[in-house]
Design an enzyme around this catalytic site. Structure first.
Site, short mmCIF file in Angstrom:
data_model
loop_
_atom_site.label_atom_id
_atom_site.label_comp_id
_atom_site.label_asym_id
_atom_site.label_seq_id
_atom_site.Cartn_x
_atom_site.Cartn_y
_atom_site.Cartn_z
N GLN A 52 -4.62 21.11 62.68
CA GLN A 52 -3.92 20.35 61.64
C GLN A 52 -2.81 21.17 61.00
O GLN A 52 -1.84 20.60 60.48
CB GLN A 52 -4.92 19.87 60.59
CG GLN A 52 -5.85 18.78 61.11
CD GLN A 52 -6.78 18.23 60.04
OE1 GLN A 52 -6.68 18.57 58.87
NE2 GLN A 52 -7.70 17.38 60.45
N ALA A 54 -7.44 11.55 52.59
CA ALA A 54 -6.71 11.51 51.31
C ALA A 54 -5.80 12.72 51.12
O ALA A 54 -4.65 12.58 50.69
CB ALA A 54 -7.71 11.43 50.15
N ASP A 55 -6.28 13.92 51.46
CA ASP A 55 -5.43 15.10 51.31
C ASP A 55 -4.70 15.46 52.60
O ASP A 55 -3.64 16.08 52.57
CB ASP A 55 -6.26 16.30 50.82
CG ASP A 55 -7.39 16.69 51.76
OD1 ASP A 55 -7.13 17.44 52.71
OD2 ASP A 55 -8.53 16.26 51.54
N HIS A 68 -8.50 19.27 46.69
CA HIS A 68 -7.68 19.37 47.91
C HIS A 68 -6.46 18.46 47.81
O HIS A 68 -5.37 18.83 48.27
CB HIS A 68 -8.52 19.02 49.14
CG HIS A 68 -9.55 20.06 49.46
ND1 HIS A 68 -9.23 21.34 49.81
CD2 HIS A 68 -10.90 19.99 49.47
CE1 HIS A 68 -10.34 22.04 50.03
NE2 HIS A 68 -11.36 21.24 49.83
#
Length: 344
Positions: A101, A289-290, A313
Site C-alpha cells: 500500500q 476509511a484511512d 489513522h
C-alpha cells in the site's frame, strides 16, 4: 526540507511509510524524528526499514541513519520512479500488505508498468489483510483510475512470515475523485476462510460456519469459500468477508488466527465487526476509511465519503496529505472531504 514528527497523531509506522512515499513522489527531502517514540519497541522495525529501502531503490535516493531501531532518518529521493520489476523480502512476518500500500502510489505515477514481489507476513493483527486489499480497497481504487493485479502466491503468518504476494500496476495518470456519501443496500456477501496445515482441525469450516451463523442472526447470508493450504511455512488461519452494495461500494471485515484464538471466536469477530460498520450507514468500512485518503489527496477534484468513525489513522493520514501535498481537508460528522491537488 520537510520535518515530520513521527510521534504525532497515531505515532505509528504509517507516518514513516507514507512520509517516505509522498516525499518520493514530490522529490522533496524529509527528516522524520521521534519515530514510533511511544511504542513498546520504538524506532524503525524491519518492515518499516524495508519500505524506506524500497523507496530509496525505486527513486535512486539517499537515506541516512536507516537501521532497525533508528528513531530519526533523513531521506532524499533522487528522481521520480520510472516503473519496472522489483522483489523484496522483509525478512520477518512484517506486513507485505502495508508495504504494498505504500509503494502503490509511486507505481500509479510511474512512467511505465510496475511489478512488485514482496515476501513477509500476509495475515496478522494490526495490519490490513491480503484479502481486504484485493477485494475491498482495490475495487475503490479502480474507480479512481488505478489498475492493479494482485495475486497471493503463498500465505504467510506470524512468526515465520514467508508469505508472498505479487502486485502489478499500470500507470494511472491523474486520479479521479470519489463521491461516496451513502452506503446503499447490501446485496452480496462473500468471503474466504483460509487455513494452512490445519485440515484435520477443520479450522476453515469452523470459522466459516460461525461467521455465517452470526450474519444469519442479522438477516444476512454469506458465501464463504474454504481454502485448506499446504504451501505456507507454518500453520495459520485467516477469515475475511466482503460485501458489495447497490451504490457500488464495498465493505469488509477480517481477522487472522493465532495460538489460543479459536476458530469460532474468529468467525464471530469478523461477522460482528462487519455488522457494526454496516449499521453506521457509512459508505466504507473502518479500514478503507484511512487507506483512501492518500489517493484522494493526489486526485484531481474533491473526494467525499462517509466513514464509520474518525480514528487516529484517519486523522494521521489527513494530516499527512495536508503537510506534504497542501490538500485541503474537512471533517463534518462522519463525512470526510479532501480536495486533491491533481498530481501527475
Amino acid at each position: 526540507m520537510i520535518t515530520i514528527d513521527g510521534a504525532a497523531k497515531s505515532g505509528s509506522g504509517t507516518i514513516v511509510r507514507y512520509s517516505v512515499a509522498l516525499a518520493s513522489l514530490l522529490g522533496k527531502e524529509i527528516r522524520i524524528e521521534n519515530i514510533r517514540a511511544g511504542r513498546d519497541k520504538p524506532g524503525l522495525r524491519a518492515q518499516h526499514l524495508k519500505v524506506v529501502q524500497a523507496c530509496q531503490e525505486m527513486c535512486r535516493g539517499v537515506v541516512e541513519n536507516a537501521s532497525v531501531g533508528s528513531k530519526e532518518i533523513t531521506y532524499t529521493p533522487g528522481g521520480r520512479f520510472n516503473g519496472g520489476e522489483y522483489s523484496w523480502d522483509i525478512g520477518t512476518a512484517g506486513s507485505t500488505i502495508m508495504m504494498a500500500q505504500t509503494l502503490l502510489p509511486l507505481a500509479c505515477f510511474a512512467r511505465k508498468p510496475s511489478k512488485f514481489r514482496l515476501e513477509g507476513g500476509l495475515f496478522q493483527d494490526f495490519a490490513p489483510s491480503a484479502y481486504h486489499m484485493k477485494f475491498v480497497l482495490l475495487p475503490f481504487l479502480k474507480q479512481m483510475g488505478v489498475q492493479v493485479e494482485f495475486d497471493i502466491i503463498r500465505p504467510g503468518y506470524v512468526p515465520r512470515g514467508g508469505g508472498i504476494i505479487e502486485v502489478r500496476v499500470e500507470p494511472a495518470g491523474k486520479l479521479k475523485p470519489l463521491n461516496l456519501n451513502e452506503q446503499g443496500e447490501i446485496f452480496s456477501i462473500k468471503g474466504i476462510a483460509l487455513s494452512s496445515h490445519l485440515k484435520e482441525k477443520r479450522v476453515s469450516q469452523r470459522m466459516a460456519e460461525e461467521c455465517r451463523k452470526v450474519l444469519g442472526s442479522y438477516g444476512y447470508k454469506a458465501e464463504i469459500e474454504k481454502i485448506e493450504d499446504e504451501s505456507s511455512l507454518q500453520g495459520g488461519a485467516a477469515l475475511a468477508i466482503y460485501a458489495g452494495t447497490s451504490l457500488g461500494n464495498w465493505i469488509g471485515s477480517d481477522r487472522a488466527g493465532r495460538p489460543g484464538r479459536s476458530s469460532e471466536s474468529i468467525g464471530r469477530y469478523v461477522a460482528e465487526r462487519f455488522i457494526e460498520d454496516v449499521r453506521t450507514g457509512a459508505a466504507v468500512d473502518r479500514y478503507v476509511a484511512d487507506q483512501l485518503i492518500i489517493y484522494a489527496g493526489l486526485a484531481e477534484g474533491v473526494t467525499r465519503y462517509s466513514v464509520p468513525r474518525i480514528t487516529e489513522h484517519v486523522e494521521t493520514n489527513l494530516w499527512l496529505v495536508e503537510e506534504f501535498l497542501g490538500a485541503k481537508t474537512k471533517i463534518n460528522g462522519n463525512l470526510l472531504e479532501i480536495e486533491g491537488i491533481g498530481f501527475t
